[in-house]
Design an enzyme around this catalytic site. Sequence first.
Site, PDB file in Angstrom:
ATOM      1  N   LYS A   1      -8.711   6.931   9.535  1.00  0.00           N
ATOM      2  CA  LYS A   1      -9.791   7.047   9.278  1.00  0.00           C
ATOM      3  C   LYS A   1     -10.342   7.194  10.298  1.00  0.00           C
ATOM      4  O   LYS A   1      -9.723   6.096  12.363  1.00  0.00           O
ATOM      5  CB  LYS A   1     -10.299   5.684   8.870  1.00  0.00           C
ATOM      6  CG  LYS A   1      -9.493   4.761   8.020  1.00  0.00           C
ATOM      7  CD  LYS A   1     -11.119   3.661   7.669  1.00  0.00           C
ATOM      8  CE  LYS A   1     -10.874   4.025   6.092  1.00  0.00           C
ATOM      9  NZ  LYS A   1     -11.111   1.639   5.398  1.00  0.00           N
TER      10      LYS A   1
ATOM     11  N   GLY B   1       0.737  -1.125  -0.129  1.00  0.00           N
ATOM     12  CA  GLY B   1       0.007  -0.131  -0.068  1.00  0.00           C
ATOM     13  C   GLY B   1       0.335   1.000  -0.078  1.00  0.00           C
ATOM     14  O   GLY B   1       0.409   1.810  -0.731  1.00  0.00           O
TER      15      GLY B   1
ATOM     16  N   VAL C   1     -11.355   3.147   1.000  1.00  0.00           N
ATOM     17  CA  VAL C   1     -11.276   3.656   0.066  1.00  0.00           C
ATOM     18  C   VAL C   1      -9.969   3.508  -0.884  1.00  0.00           C
ATOM     19  O   VAL C   1      -9.213   2.525  -0.326  1.00  0.00           O
ATOM     20  CB  VAL C   1     -10.333   5.486   0.177  1.00  0.00           C
ATOM     21  CG1 VAL C   1     -11.263   6.478   1.182  1.00  0.00           C
ATOM     22  CG2 VAL C   1      -9.046   5.252   1.285  1.00  0.00           C
TER      23      VAL C   1
ATOM     24  N   ARG D   1      -4.502   0.705  -7.616  1.00  0.00           N
ATOM     25  CA  ARG D   1      -3.339   1.260  -6.755  1.00  0.00           C
ATOM     26  C   ARG D   1      -2.695   2.479  -7.692  1.00  0.00           C
ATOM     27  O   ARG D   1      -2.881   2.993  -7.249  1.00  0.00           O
ATOM     28  CB  ARG D   1      -2.096  -0.128  -6.462  1.00  0.00           C
ATOM     29  CG  ARG D   1      -3.152  -1.308  -5.804  1.00  0.00           C
ATOM     30  CD  ARG D   1      -1.906  -1.320  -4.855  1.00  0.00           C
ATOM     31  NE  ARG D   1      -1.704  -2.620  -4.931  1.00  0.00           N
ATOM     32  CZ  ARG D   1      -2.567  -2.749  -3.315  1.00  0.00           C
ATOM     33  NH1 ARG D   1      -1.745  -1.836  -2.679  1.00  0.00           N
ATOM     34  NH2 ARG D   1      -2.126  -4.516  -2.028  1.00  0.00           N
TER      35      ARG D   1
ATOM     36  N   ASP E   1      -6.254   2.376   9.823  1.00  0.00           N
ATOM     37  CA  ASP E   1      -7.909   1.130   9.799  1.00  0.00           C
ATOM     38  C   ASP E   1      -7.810   0.673  11.033  1.00  0.00           C
ATOM     39  O   ASP E   1      -8.193   1.630  12.608  1.00  0.00           O
ATOM     40  CB  ASP E   1      -8.402   0.600   8.668  1.00  0.00           C
ATOM     41  CG  ASP E   1      -9.269   0.505   8.646  1.00  0.00           C
ATOM     42  OD1 ASP E   1     -10.191   0.946   9.520  1.00  0.00           O
ATOM     43  OD2 ASP E   1      -9.621  -0.508   7.633  1.00  0.00           O
TER      44      ASP E   1
ATOM     45  N   ASP F   1       0.813   3.530   4.233  1.00  0.00           N
ATOM     46  CA  ASP F   1      -0.455   3.950   3.669  1.00  0.00           C
ATOM     47  C   ASP F   1      -1.666   4.463   4.399  1.00  0.00           C
ATOM     48  O   ASP F   1      -1.986   5.561   4.522  1.00  0.00           O
ATOM     49  CB  ASP F   1      -1.180   3.202   2.394  1.00  0.00           C
ATOM     50  CG  ASP F   1      -1.731   1.618   2.804  1.00  0.00           C
ATOM     51  OD1 ASP F   1      -1.799   2.073   3.828  1.00  0.00           O
ATOM     52  OD2 ASP F   1      -1.760   0.765   2.583  1.00  0.00           O
TER      53      ASP F   1
HETATM   54  P1  IMP Z   1      -5.054  -1.765  10.114  1.00  0.00           P
HETATM   55  O1  IMP Z   1      -4.331  -3.002  10.074  1.00  0.00           O
HETATM   56  O2  IMP Z   1      -6.350  -2.185  10.068  1.00  0.00           O
HETATM   57  O3  IMP Z   1      -4.711  -1.080  10.612  1.00  0.00           O
HETATM   58  O4  IMP Z   1      -4.977  -1.935   8.211  1.00  0.00           O
HETATM   59  C1  IMP Z   1      -3.881  -1.475   7.151  1.00  0.00           C
HETATM   60  C2  IMP Z   1      -3.861  -1.909   6.064  1.00  0.00           C
HETATM   61  O5  IMP Z   1      -5.120  -2.401   5.924  1.00  0.00           O
HETATM   62  C3  IMP Z   1      -3.936  -0.404   5.523  1.00  0.00           C
HETATM   63  O6  IMP Z   1      -1.941  -0.769   5.444  1.00  0.00           O
HETATM   64  C4  IMP Z   1      -4.580  -1.032   4.094  1.00  0.00           C
HETATM   65  O7  IMP Z   1      -3.513  -2.210   3.420  1.00  0.00           O
HETATM   66  C5  IMP Z   1      -5.559  -1.910   3.970  1.00  0.00           C
HETATM   67  N1  IMP Z   1      -6.755  -0.665   4.496  1.00  0.00           N
HETATM   68  C6  IMP Z   1      -7.569  -0.344   5.186  1.00  0.00           C
HETATM   69  N2  IMP Z   1      -8.049   0.457   5.027  1.00  0.00           N
HETATM   70  C7  IMP Z   1      -8.259   0.538   4.058  1.00  0.00           C
HETATM   71  C8  IMP Z   1      -9.389   1.204   2.792  1.00  0.00           C
HETATM   72  O8  IMP Z   1      -9.797   1.869   3.025  1.00  0.00           O
HETATM   73  N3  IMP Z   1      -8.504   0.555   1.595  1.00  0.00           N
HETATM   74  C9  IMP Z   1      -7.649  -0.096   0.686  1.00  0.00           C
HETATM   75  N4  IMP Z   1      -6.678  -0.959   2.298  1.00  0.00           N
HETATM   76  C10 IMP Z   1      -7.372  -0.084   3.158  1.00  0.00           C
HETATM   77 MG    MG Z   2      -4.294  -3.606   1.139  1.00  0.00          MG
END
Ligand code: IMP
Ligand code: MG
Length: 190
Positions: free
Chosen positions: A131, A43, A153, A165, A102, A99
């Site tokens: 987010k 990402g 997104v 991407r 979340d 990137d």
């Molecule tokens: P986390 O571990 O839940 O914080 O997620 C992080 C990873 O999930 C990011 O590095 C992204 O690759 C993916 N991700 C989270 N939200 C989105 C989104 O809205 N669009 C695309 N990829 C996302």
């Molecule tokens: Mg991803």
Amino acid sequence: MRDDIEQIILDEPTIAHRVDELASEITATYRGQRLMVLAVLNGSLFFAADLLRRIPIPLEFDVIKVRSYGDSTQSSGSLRYDFDHLPNPAGRHVLIVDDILDSGLTLRGISGRLLEQGTARSIRACVLLRKQRPRQMEVPIDFLGFEIEDRFVVGYGLDYAERYRNLPFIATLRIASLNEKKATGPLDTK
Ligand code: IMP
Ligand code: MG
């Protein structure tokens, strides 16, 4: 591909301007220090490439490949490390570049592992997007690009099932595109 876009939430000039500002902040923070940048793939590929070219101080660069998402827009809740070993951060100030924040699972996992090794002089995080949503544990971000609504997104490195991407902006997808199953045929060329 652009037919699948619902709304552009961050356009190219807006992203470029903010990346400039982040690069200046990072340069000021690490000037005179031994900096190692760790980009979380896939990402952050585009973000890291743009960001690092605007940082005019010496740095070491490495990548780590982790994913917490499958093909859907929901986090799988578990991390998969595609690399067995993190680069050795001994004596370096580590900046993790990702990137989007979340759930925070990815960043917590990576910084946790680095902390366990105990050899880095410092560990900070730079994230393009965060987010607005509740998290089980707050994950501190030292350099943040944009706070966005809790919507899925794509673009500027962010994917849906490995697509989109290469869009130069960040956008939401039309529901119909989100509901499509993972592409099995040729990718559309529009
Ligand atoms: P986390 O571990 O839940 O914080 O997620 C992080 C990873 O999930 C990011 O590095 C992204 O690759 C993916 N991700 C989270 N939200 C989105 C989104 O809205 N669009 C695309 N990829 C996302
Ligand atoms: Mg991803």
